[in-house]
Design an enzyme around this catalytic site. Structure first.
Site: not given
Length: 466
Positions: A70, A146, A170
């Site tokens: 990520k 996220s 997230s």
């Protein structure tokens, strides 16, 4: 269809059934096939990855396993580290984060980075910088956030596992939205090095989204453990997490929560899935008792907001100092600017009060674990939203909708307790649903044993065409 999981992939390479180059080339082909439709992967390093394979990979538990990282709070040497923000668009990592270094030492092949909302400030992945990531189950829907880029990539079968992080849900929110398993570890389980995040580190943590429970356990074994000097360290597990995941959970006391004091309405599909999970747990021999939540979402949100907001201000101002300039109107999205303006003049006493409140909420919620081994709730109060519902260019939209998607998840960030989203059924439109289980600090082993049992009894599927 998804390919083999990480455990099976590493075993196949180790046993000579395939080789790391073939596995890597197949993953690259899947990314090239699916990413134009989903926009999950934003940066790639395919040639470098193939060169690393040719040079020889470490003979670790992830030998030959392709992974994605990520693009938020974790760095891959040589790749931009943007956090989904135009302010950081040309920032390049000059070394690996400790988590990425541990992946590599375990033999993993890092193929690139995944999309994320700007600086992680959204429960959907729709940054202005890279555009929205789409959910493999329905491309009109959000993949969550996220860690939505990582979740979409794993759900589509691009890679078996991907790094994710969780500051308010997230990991668990995109896992629920994409039909994956997502475990947020205990506070201090995974080192954030080299990024000092003492305030946000209280509520945020790193791990992964995976298609199987055993992959999550294996990856946690790879990345867990503090560095000397880390501000927080979780209690050491009784055994490797991969071993704990194979054990029988025994008879657990499970507290069932389906509503929150002054919280958002829970969609009937989300409540139905949670109650169905509770019934399955009872059939498996666990004791399930309905109980009430010991927190109010608004209190958790305001407390977490101070800590995350103060850290955001420090992050933006450090970047501006690096660039030797002031903040321009188009540097950050309107919602990020609202958060920045709200917290940049925050009194130190407010930060102290937030830290005190974190501890008080921890004691309130922690008291439940004297009565229960595990708490069960929906992961999300509402099903997966359409793209555009959580629009950071319209701050009033975020404030109206965002708390709905973190109402059940954020509390375990504030308390530092481990929590996981387990895929469990689908809503009336065929989108996957997740149910959340949480345990006391250091209780990842309990969660993994239960998750593995549920996976055997109610296996989860793959998206159409995935």
């Amino acid at each position: 269809m998804r390919g083999p999981d990480a455990v099976a992939t590493a075993a196949a390479v180790r046993n000579g059934e395939t080789d790391a180059r073939t596995v890597t080339e197949q993953a690259i082909a899947r990314i090239e096939q699916h990413n134009p439709r989903l926009n999950a992967v934003i940066r790639t390093r395919f040639e470098a990855a193939l060169a690393e394979v040719a040079a020889g990979l470490p003979d670790g538990p992830l030998h030959g396993v392709p992974v994605l990282v990520k693009d938020l709070g974790t760095e891959v040497e040589g790749l931009p580290t943007t956090g989904g923000s135009r302010l950081f668009a040309d920032a390049t990592a000059h070394r690996d984060s400790e988590l990425v270094a541990r992946y590599r030492r375990a033999g993993a092949v890092v193929l690139g980075t995944t999309n994320t909302p700007e600086l992680g400030l959204n429960a959907s992945t729709e940054p202005v910088l890279f555009g929205p990531t789409r959910n493999p189950w329905n491309t009109e829907r959000s993949p969550g956030g996220s860690s939505g880029g990582s979740a979409a990539a794993v759900a589509a079968g691009m890679v078996p596992v991907a790094h994710a992080s969780d500051g308010g849900g997230s990991i668990r929110i995109p896992a629920a939205a994409c039909g994956l398993f997502g475990l947020k570890p205990s506070r201090g389980r995974v080192s954030p090095a080299p990024r000092p995040t003492t305030l946000s580190g209280l509520v945020s943590g790193h791990h992964a989204v995976t298609a199987t429970v055993r992959d999550s356990a294996l990856l946690l074994d790879v990345v867990a453990g503090p560095l000397p000097g880390d501000a927080y360290a979780a209690p050491a597990p009784a055994a490797p997490f991969a071993e704990l995941a194979r054990r029988d959970p025994g008879r657990l006391r499970i507290g069932l929560i389906t509503a929150l004091p002054d919280g958002p309405d829970v969609h009937p599909d989300c409540e139905r899935a949670t109650r169905a999970a509770a019934l399955l747990c009872e059939r498996l021999g666990h004791d399930v008792t309905e109980t009430t939540a010991r927190y109010r979402p608004a209190d958790v949100g305001s407390t977490s907001g101070v800590l995350m907001g103060a850290d955001l201000v420090a992050q933006i101002e450090a970047r501006l100092a690096q660039l030797s300039r002031t903040l321009a109107d188009d540097d950050i999205e309107p919602f990020t600017r609202l958060v920045y303006d709200t917290y940049r003049a925050l009194p130190a006493a407010d930060v102290s009060r937030a830290l005190r409140r974190v501890q008080e909420i921890g004691w309130q919620v922690g008291a439940a674990f004297g009565e229960f081994d595990v708490l069960l709730s929906p992961t999300l109060a509402q099903p997966t939203p359409l793209l555009g519902t959580l629009d950071t260019t319209a701050p009033e939209s975020i404030y109206r909708h965002a708390s709905v998607y973190s109402a059940f998840t954020s509390v375990y960030n504030v308390t530092g307790m481990p929590a996981m989203s387990v895929p469990f059924g689908h809503d009336s439109e065929g989108m996957p649903l997740g149910v959340q289980f949480a345990a006391a600090l250091g209780g990842e082993g309990t969660l993994l044993t239960l998750a593995a049992q549920l996976e055997r009894e109610a296996p989860w599927g793959t998206p159409p065409g995935g």
